[in-house]
Design a protein around this motif. Structure first.
Motif, PDB file in Angstrom:
ATOM      1  N   LEU A   1      18.257  29.182  56.725  1.00  6.50           N
ATOM      2  CA  LEU A   1      19.065  28.798  57.881  1.00  6.50           C
ATOM      3  C   LEU A   1      18.222  28.157  58.988  1.00  6.50           C
ATOM      4  CD1 LEU A   1      21.562  31.803  58.190  1.00  6.50           C
ATOM      5  CD2 LEU A   1      22.084  29.454  57.482  1.00  6.50           C
ATOM      6  N   ASP A   2      16.905  28.436  58.991  1.00 13.91           N
ATOM      7  CA  ASP A   2      16.017  27.841  59.993  1.00 13.91           C
ATOM      8  C   ASP A   2      15.993  26.318  59.916  1.00 13.91           C
ATOM      9  OD1 ASP A   2      15.369  30.380  60.790  1.00 13.91           O
ATOM     10  OD2 ASP A   2      13.244  30.274  60.217  1.00 13.91           O
ATOM     11  N   VAL A   3      16.267  25.784  58.734  1.00 10.11           N
ATOM     12  CA  VAL A   3      16.154  24.337  58.541  1.00 10.11           C
ATOM     13  C   VAL A   3      17.515  23.654  58.361  1.00 10.11           C
ATOM     14  CG1 VAL A   3      15.904  24.235  56.019  1.00 10.11           C
ATOM     15  CG2 VAL A   3      14.600  22.666  57.459  1.00 10.11           C
ATOM     16  N   MET A   4      18.592  24.433  58.418  1.00 11.75           N
ATOM     17  CA  MET A   4      19.930  23.849  58.275  1.00 11.75           C
ATOM     18  C   MET A   4      20.437  23.343  59.617  1.00 11.75           C
ATOM     19  SD  MET A   4      23.479  25.634  57.013  1.00 11.75           S
ATOM     20  CE  MET A   4      24.422  25.828  58.508  1.00 11.75           C
ATOM     21  N   THR A   5      20.947  22.120  59.651  1.00 15.47           N
ATOM     22  CA  THR A   5      21.654  21.630  60.826  1.00 15.47           C
ATOM     23  C   THR A   5      23.066  22.201  60.738  1.00 15.47           C
ATOM     24  OG1 THR A   5      20.366  19.586  60.875  1.00 15.47           O
ATOM     25  CG2 THR A   5      22.455  19.599  62.090  1.00 15.47           C
ATOM     26  N   ASP A   6      23.392  23.114  61.645  1.00 18.46           N
ATOM     27  CA  ASP A   6      24.656  23.847  61.606  1.00 18.46           C
ATOM     28  C   ASP A   6      25.676  23.153  62.510  1.00 18.46           C
ATOM     29  OD1 ASP A   6      26.726  25.685  61.611  1.00 18.46           O
ATOM     30  OD2 ASP A   6      25.413  27.429  61.908  1.00 18.46           O
ATOM     31  N   PHE A   7      26.764  22.689  61.919  1.00 15.07           N
ATOM     32  CA  PHE A   7      27.777  21.965  62.684  1.00 15.07           C
ATOM     33  C   PHE A   7      28.588  22.881  63.595  1.00 15.07           C
ATOM     34  CE2 PHE A   7      27.771  18.574  59.127  1.00 15.07           C
ATOM     35  CZ  PHE A   7      26.595  18.051  59.631  1.00 15.07           C
ATOM     36  N   ALA A   8      28.352  24.188  63.499  1.00 12.82           N
ATOM     37  CA  ALA A   8      28.948  25.105  64.469  1.00 12.82           C
ATOM     38  C   ALA A   8      28.197  25.001  65.797  1.00 12.82           C
ATOM     39  CB  ALA A   8      28.904  26.542  63.947  1.00 12.82           C
ATOM     40  N   GLU A   9      26.966  24.441  65.752  1.00  6.08           N
ATOM     41  CA  GLU A   9      26.140  24.305  66.950  1.00  6.08           C
ATOM     42  C   GLU A   9      25.869  22.853  67.334  1.00  6.08           C
ATOM     43  OE1 GLU A   9      22.605  26.458  65.994  1.00  6.08           O
ATOM     44  OE2 GLU A   9      23.703  28.319  65.604  1.00  6.08           O
ATOM     45  N   THR A  10      25.783  21.971  66.337  1.00  6.05           N
ATOM     46  CA  THR A  10      25.492  20.554  66.563  1.00  6.05           C
ATOM     47  C   THR A  10      26.535  19.719  65.847  1.00  6.05           C
ATOM     48  OG1 THR A  10      23.130  21.090  66.526  1.00  6.05           O
ATOM     49  CG2 THR A  10      23.716  18.773  66.304  1.00  6.05           C
ATOM     50  N   ALA A  11      27.206  18.846  66.570  1.00  7.93           N
ATOM     51  CA  ALA A  11      28.264  18.027  65.964  1.00  7.93           C
ATOM     52  C   ALA A  11      27.672  17.061  64.946  1.00  7.93           C
ATOM     53  CB  ALA A  11      29.006  17.248  67.041  1.00  7.93           C
ATOM     54  N   PRO A  12      28.344  16.873  63.807  1.00  7.88           N
ATOM     55  CA  PRO A  12      27.852  15.906  62.821  1.00  7.88           C
ATOM     56  C   PRO A  12      27.961  14.483  63.366  1.00  7.88           C
ATOM     57  CG  PRO A  12      30.035  16.708  62.204  1.00  7.88           C
ATOM     58  CD  PRO A  12      29.600  17.514  63.389  1.00  7.88           C
ATOM     59  N   VAL A  13      27.041  13.628  62.950  1.00  5.72           N
ATOM     60  CA  VAL A  13      27.092  12.219  63.342  1.00  5.72           C
ATOM     61  C   VAL A  13      27.928  11.506  62.285  1.00  5.72           C
ATOM     62  CG1 VAL A  13      25.770  10.172  63.956  1.00  5.72           C
ATOM     63  CG2 VAL A  13      24.803  12.451  64.378  1.00  5.72           C
ATOM     64  N   THR A  14      29.046  10.952  62.717  1.00 12.15           N
ATOM     65  CA  THR A  14      29.997  10.350  61.771  1.00 12.15           C
ATOM     66  C   THR A  14      30.128   8.846  61.977  1.00 12.15           C
ATOM     67  OG1 THR A  14      31.890  10.735  63.231  1.00 12.15           O
ATOM     68  CG2 THR A  14      31.343  12.485  61.655  1.00 12.15           C
ATOM     69  N   VAL A  15      30.715   8.213  60.979  1.00 12.15           N
ATOM     70  CA  VAL A  15      30.945   6.774  61.016  1.00 12.15           C
ATOM     71  C   VAL A  15      32.232   6.486  60.256  1.00 12.15           C
ATOM     72  CG1 VAL A  15      29.593   6.347  58.913  1.00 12.15           C
ATOM     73  CG2 VAL A  15      29.843   4.527  60.594  1.00 12.15           C
ATOM     74  N   SER A  16      32.949   5.455  60.679  1.00 13.62           N
ATOM     75  CA  SER A  16      34.175   5.050  59.999  1.00 13.62           C
ATOM     76  C   SER A  16      33.834   4.372  58.674  1.00 13.62           C
ATOM     77  CB  SER A  16      34.960   4.073  60.876  1.00 13.62           C
ATOM     78  OG  SER A  16      35.897   3.349  60.109  1.00 13.62           O
ATOM     79  N   ALA A  17      34.646   4.639  57.665  1.00  6.50           N
ATOM     80  CA  ALA A  17      34.439   4.024  56.351  1.00  6.50           C
ATOM     81  C   ALA A  17      34.557   2.501  56.423  1.00  6.50           C
ATOM     82  CB  ALA A  17      35.452   4.583  55.346  1.00  6.50           C
ATOM     83  N   GLN A  18      35.288   1.991  57.426  1.00 15.07           N
ATOM     84  CA  GLN A  18      35.503   0.547  57.545  1.00 15.07           C
ATOM     85  C   GLN A  18      34.441  -0.168  58.398  1.00 15.07           C
ATOM     86  OE1 GLN A  18      38.333   2.677  57.378  1.00 15.07           O
ATOM     87  NE2 GLN A  18      38.349   1.870  55.299  1.00 15.07           N
ATOM     88  N   MET A  19      33.511   0.558  58.949  1.00 11.11           N
ATOM     89  CA  MET A  19      32.470  -0.073  59.768  1.00 11.11           C
ATOM     90  C   MET A  19      31.528  -0.882  58.878  1.00 11.11           C
ATOM     91  SD  MET A  19      29.680   1.720  62.338  1.00 11.11           S
ATOM     92  CE  MET A  19      30.790   2.055  63.694  1.00 11.11           C
ATOM     93  N   SER A  20      30.986  -1.969  59.410  1.00  7.30           N
ATOM     94  CA  SER A  20      30.029  -2.761  58.629  1.00  7.30           C
ATOM     95  C   SER A  20      28.748  -1.946  58.462  1.00  7.30           C
ATOM     96  CB  SER A  20      29.718  -4.087  59.325  1.00  7.30           C
ATOM     97  OG  SER A  20      28.786  -3.900  60.374  1.00  7.30           O
ATOM     98  N   VAL A  21      28.042  -2.192  57.355  1.00  8.28           N
ATOM     99  CA  VAL A  21      26.837  -1.414  57.080  1.00  8.28           C
ATOM    100  C   VAL A  21      25.757  -1.667  58.137  1.00  8.28           C
ATOM    101  CG1 VAL A  21      27.220  -1.102  54.614  1.00  8.28           C
ATOM    102  CG2 VAL A  21      26.005  -3.144  55.419  1.00  8.28           C
TER     103      VAL A  21
END
Length: 200
Positions: free
Chosen positions: A36-56
């Protein structure tokens, strides 16, 4: 409007010689430290997301601005659809897709080259909670994965991505190159690499 706040007295820093580092506050992480020391926990840090339709290319710029090498892709309903990494975009996948479909690279979207959720492997939160960093190392060394998602169940049994574990975060925490660890043939070798700070 500011009545509830107060000025804090600023102090001189001219007589301060030292910088605190996390290793002075908590022990240096090892292969036996909790996973757990090395897991980025989304209960504490929001995931960085992107739209499927965004250009690469826009997605790559977004990664750079957020200092991450992987984005979670969401569909038009804001549901988890997959992941895309900097390697996917900067490598040949985007160009190959553009050539195969007769479009310009600028027209390639995230959904065209992302790894869909049907092809993503993960660990359960319970597995991670009962594992060590060494367990993760061995697992990721065996699978060759650079990222592993962590899945748990919310209320009413709804499955969700709870977090992510990345090879680069493990490397940073242990202060050892993950590539060097991949070269190790046994767990004893990995322990030796960590103990010696990256030397095989």
């Amino acid at each position: 409007m500011f009545q509830e706040f107060r000025h804090l007295r600023v102090q001189e820093a001219s007589d301060v010689d030292h910088l605190l580092s996390p290793t002075q506050v908590r022990p240096q992480s090892t292969l036996r430290s909790p996973a757990l020391d090395v897991m980025t926990d989304f209960a504490e840090t929001a995931p960085v997301t992107v739209s499927a339709q965004m250009s690469v290319d826009e997605a790559l710029d977004w990664m750079k601005s957020q200092h991450v090498r992987m984005l979670f892709v969401v569909n038009e309903k804001n549901q988890f659809a997959g992941v895309i990494t900097a390697r996917d975009i900067a490598g040949s996948r985007a160009m190959v897709y553009a050539q195969q479909h007769g479009i310009a690279r600028a027209e390639v979207q995230v959904c065209h080259i992302m790894l869909g959720r049907a092809h993503i492997r993960g660990l359960t939160f319970e597995q991670v909670a009962n594992a060590t960093i060494g367990d993760l190392m061995l697992t990721m060394q065996g699978s060759g994965d650079q990222h592993v998602v962590v899945i748990d169940e919310g209320y009413a049994g709804v499955k969700r991505v709870r977090g992510v574990i990345s090879a680069s975060d493990i490397s940073r925490l242990l202060k050892v190159s993950f590539e060097v660890m991949y070269e190790a043939k046994t767990f004893a070798e990995i322990e030796k690499i960590v103990a010696q700070g990256g030397e095989l």
